[in-house]
Design a protein around this motif. Structure first.
Motif, mmCIF file in Angstrom:
data_model
loop_
_atom_site.group_PDB
_atom_site.id
_atom_site.type_symbol
_atom_site.label_atom_id
_atom_site.label_comp_id
_atom_site.label_asym_id
_atom_site.label_seq_id
_atom_site.Cartn_x
_atom_site.Cartn_y
_atom_site.Cartn_z
ATOM 1 N N ARG A 1 0.821 -1.212 0.000
ATOM 2 C CA ARG A 1 0.000 0.000 0.000
ATOM 3 C C ARG A 1 0.851 1.256 0.000
ATOM 4 O O ARG A 1 0.486 2.269 -0.605
ATOM 5 C CB ARG A 1 -0.922 -0.022 1.227
ATOM 6 C CG ARG A 1 -1.800 1.225 1.396
ATOM 7 C CD ARG A 1 -2.556 1.149 2.719
ATOM 8 N NE ARG A 1 -3.366 2.331 2.955
ATOM 9 C CZ ARG A 1 -4.664 2.422 2.693
ATOM 10 N NH1 ARG A 1 -5.292 1.396 2.147
ATOM 11 N NH2 ARG A 1 -5.331 3.528 2.969
ATOM 12 N N TRP A 2 2.014 1.216 0.670
ATOM 13 C CA TRP A 2 2.825 2.412 0.861
ATOM 14 C C TRP A 2 3.928 2.577 -0.184
ATOM 15 O O TRP A 2 4.748 3.484 -0.070
ATOM 16 C CB TRP A 2 3.418 2.411 2.275
ATOM 17 C CG TRP A 2 2.369 2.646 3.314
ATOM 18 C CD1 TRP A 2 1.585 1.703 3.916
ATOM 19 C CD2 TRP A 2 1.944 3.898 3.839
ATOM 20 N NE1 TRP A 2 0.706 2.290 4.793
ATOM 21 C CE2 TRP A 2 0.902 3.634 4.768
ATOM 22 C CE3 TRP A 2 2.348 5.219 3.627
ATOM 23 C CZ2 TRP A 2 0.261 4.662 5.466
ATOM 24 C CZ3 TRP A 2 1.706 6.236 4.330
ATOM 25 C CH2 TRP A 2 0.673 5.942 5.240
ATOM 26 N N GLN A 3 3.932 1.734 -1.209
ATOM 27 C CA GLN A 3 4.946 1.858 -2.252
ATOM 28 C C GLN A 3 4.751 3.127 -3.084
ATOM 29 O O GLN A 3 5.680 3.602 -3.727
ATOM 30 C CB GLN A 3 4.916 0.630 -3.166
ATOM 31 C CG GLN A 3 5.273 -0.673 -2.471
ATOM 32 C CD GLN A 3 6.630 -0.615 -1.768
ATOM 33 O OE1 GLN A 3 7.641 -0.333 -2.405
ATOM 34 N NE2 GLN A 3 6.638 -0.866 -0.471
ATOM 35 N N LYS A 4 3.526 3.654 -3.075
ATOM 36 C CA LYS A 4 3.235 4.870 -3.856
ATOM 37 C C LYS A 4 3.427 6.144 -3.042
ATOM 38 O O LYS A 4 3.132 7.242 -3.522
ATOM 39 C CB LYS A 4 1.789 4.820 -4.380
ATOM 40 C CG LYS A 4 0.720 4.694 -3.296
ATOM 41 C CD LYS A 4 -0.657 4.576 -3.929
ATOM 42 C CE LYS A 4 -1.729 4.293 -2.883
ATOM 43 N NZ LYS A 4 -1.544 2.965 -2.268
ATOM 44 N N TYR A 5 3.936 6.019 -1.823
ATOM 45 C CA TYR A 5 4.076 7.162 -0.924
ATOM 46 C C TYR A 5 5.451 7.800 -1.034
ATOM 47 O O TYR A 5 6.472 7.120 -1.102
ATOM 48 C CB TYR A 5 3.838 6.716 0.522
ATOM 49 C CG TYR A 5 3.994 7.836 1.538
ATOM 50 C CD1 TYR A 5 2.943 8.709 1.788
ATOM 51 C CD2 TYR A 5 5.194 8.011 2.229
ATOM 52 C CE1 TYR A 5 3.095 9.740 2.711
ATOM 53 C CE2 TYR A 5 5.343 9.034 3.148
ATOM 54 C CZ TYR A 5 4.292 9.902 3.379
ATOM 55 O OH TYR A 5 4.428 10.923 4.281
ATOM 56 N N VAL A 6 5.461 9.139 -1.031
ATOM 57 C CA VAL A 6 6.696 9.920 -1.030
ATOM 58 C C VAL A 6 6.554 11.021 0.011
ATOM 59 O O VAL A 6 5.504 11.662 0.105
ATOM 60 C CB VAL A 6 6.966 10.555 -2.419
ATOM 61 C CG1 VAL A 6 8.235 11.401 -2.386
ATOM 62 C CG2 VAL A 6 7.063 9.478 -3.498
ATOM 63 N N SER A 7 7.581 11.233 0.819
ATOM 64 C CA SER A 7 7.556 12.341 1.780
ATOM 65 C C SER A 7 8.266 13.553 1.192
ATOM 66 O O SER A 7 9.144 13.427 0.333
ATOM 67 C CB SER A 7 8.215 11.925 3.102
ATOM 68 O OG SER A 7 9.584 11.614 2.892
ATOM 69 N N PHE A 8 7.866 14.755 1.647
ATOM 70 C CA PHE A 8 8.492 15.982 1.165
ATOM 71 C C PHE A 8 8.501 17.028 2.263
ATOM 72 O O PHE A 8 7.998 16.791 3.363
ATOM 73 C CB PHE A 8 7.810 16.483 -0.114
ATOM 74 C CG PHE A 8 6.517 17.250 0.075
ATOM 75 C CD1 PHE A 8 6.351 18.497 -0.511
ATOM 76 C CD2 PHE A 8 5.453 16.734 0.808
ATOM 77 C CE1 PHE A 8 5.174 19.211 -0.375
ATOM 78 C CE2 PHE A 8 4.274 17.439 0.944
ATOM 79 C CZ PHE A 8 4.131 18.685 0.355
ATOM 80 N N ASP A 9 9.104 18.192 1.965
ATOM 81 C CA ASP A 9 9.312 19.200 3.008
ATOM 82 C C ASP A 9 8.100 20.097 3.243
ATOM 83 O O ASP A 9 8.154 21.027 4.035
ATOM 84 C CB ASP A 9 10.539 20.062 2.685
ATOM 85 C CG ASP A 9 10.423 20.796 1.357
ATOM 86 O OD1 ASP A 9 9.284 21.006 0.873
ATOM 87 O OD2 ASP A 9 11.463 21.162 0.786
ATOM 88 N N GLY A 10 6.991 19.842 2.534
ATOM 89 C CA GLY A 10 5.792 20.642 2.729
ATOM 90 C C GLY A 10 5.738 21.887 1.873
ATOM 91 O O GLY A 10 4.743 22.617 1.900
ATOM 92 N N ARG A 11 6.779 22.144 1.103
ATOM 93 C CA ARG A 11 6.823 23.333 0.266
ATOM 94 C C ARG A 11 7.145 22.981 -1.187
ATOM 95 O O ARG A 11 6.383 23.262 -2.081
ATOM 96 C CB ARG A 11 7.887 24.312 0.790
ATOM 97 C CG ARG A 11 7.584 24.850 2.172
ATOM 98 C CD ARG A 11 6.510 25.923 2.141
ATOM 99 N NE ARG A 11 6.300 26.456 3.491
ATOM 100 C CZ ARG A 11 5.328 26.070 4.291
ATOM 101 N NH1 ARG A 11 4.475 25.156 3.897
ATOM 102 N NH2 ARG A 11 5.188 26.591 5.498
ATOM 103 N N GLN A 12 8.309 22.389 -1.418
ATOM 104 C CA GLN A 12 8.788 22.149 -2.768
ATOM 105 C C GLN A 12 8.514 20.700 -3.168
ATOM 106 O O GLN A 12 9.048 19.765 -2.576
ATOM 107 C CB GLN A 12 10.281 22.447 -2.866
ATOM 108 C CG GLN A 12 10.778 22.560 -4.298
ATOM 109 C CD GLN A 12 12.093 23.295 -4.384
ATOM 110 O OE1 GLN A 12 12.768 23.501 -3.376
ATOM 111 N NE2 GLN A 12 12.472 23.699 -5.579
ATOM 112 N N ILE A 13 7.667 20.517 -4.178
ATOM 113 C CA ILE A 13 7.280 19.178 -4.623
ATOM 114 C C ILE A 13 8.450 18.542 -5.372
ATOM 115 O O ILE A 13 8.980 19.131 -6.321
ATOM 116 C CB ILE A 13 6.033 19.258 -5.527
ATOM 117 C CG1 ILE A 13 4.842 19.788 -4.720
ATOM 118 C CG2 ILE A 13 5.705 17.897 -6.122
ATOM 119 C CD1 ILE A 13 3.601 20.048 -5.555
#
Length: 237
Positions: free
Chosen positions: A101-113
């Protein structure tokens, strides 16, 4: 170059807060039973209709502030040709990394995609902008940098009473997960000002009211449909 400030907490997520006290667990459990699943199903069906209206074959979608990814899962189950990437601010714990389920998940800094320009057909911002309203312009610019269409689901406030109502609903839906409760929301006028500041996009559709809580008499009475809206934006430059 985007200025990176304090990272916002965007949406309810099972990875947002590892430990919860008794009160937080009680609020989360009550929210799940009373509203969460039906709300997610309603929004998923609405998003599917909107995607069908855009008529994009094999659409690639970026879900920013994806939370528990329930909406993404529903969309992919209903439209198998759709490919969705989910984005949120929380690092993925080690014990989640092997879950399909989580293979499509990416984390980011909340500003720059962290994706190239025009990499997606559609960006979805579902109940995200009001959690970081001071930087809504930054997030919106990043959204239409990477996609042709942006679908925003958010809230309108009409004064003190509706603002406190929305804060109460945010408390019920988010506080137990460790997600911040906003101090204010968009008015219709402020939202239009935000759009006017973006010459590269145009609003092609707005839906308001949205009877999001029609399944629950008490919630629907407290939080009527006029407090909910969807806006579809198209990049024109």
């Amino acid at each position: 170059m985007l200025v990176i400030s304090e990272i916002p907490i965007i949406m309810s997520s099972p990875i947002a807060k590892n430990t919860k006290n008794i009160l937080e667990r009680a609020i989360v459990n009550s929210h799940q039973k009373l509203s969460h699943n039906k709300r997610i199903n309603y929004l998923s069906e609405l998003f599917i209709k909107l995607l069908d209206e855009l008529a994009i074959e094999k659409a690639t979608i970026l879900d920013i502030g994806c939370g528990d990814m329930s909406i993404a899962e529903n969309l992919m189950n209903q439209r198998t040709e759709v490919k969705i990437t989910c984005l949120d601010t929380y690092p993925l714990p080690e014990d989640f990394k092997n879950h399909q389920r989580w293979q499509k998940y990416v984390s980011f800094d909340g500003r720059q995609i962290p994706f190239e320009a025009n990499q997606f057909d559609v960006v979805i911002l579902c109940d995200v902008l009001h959690h970081d309203i001071e930087y809504a312009e930054v997030i919106l610019k990043e959204a239409y940098r990477v996609a042709k269409y942006v679908i925003i689901k958010d809230h309108f406030e009409y004064g003190f009473v509706s603002r406190q109502t929305l804060r109460l609903m945010d408390f019920i839906g988010n506080w137990g997960y460790g997600v911040s409760v906003p101090k204010r929301y968009f008015s219709k006028e402020n939202y239009q000002k935000l759009l006017l500041q973006q010459p590269s996009i145009t609003e092609i559709k707005q839906i308001c009211p949205i009877p999001l809580y029609q399944h629950n008499f008490m919630f629907n009475l407290i939080c009527p449909g006029k407090l909910q809206y969807i806006s579809i934006l198209q990049k024109i430059k």
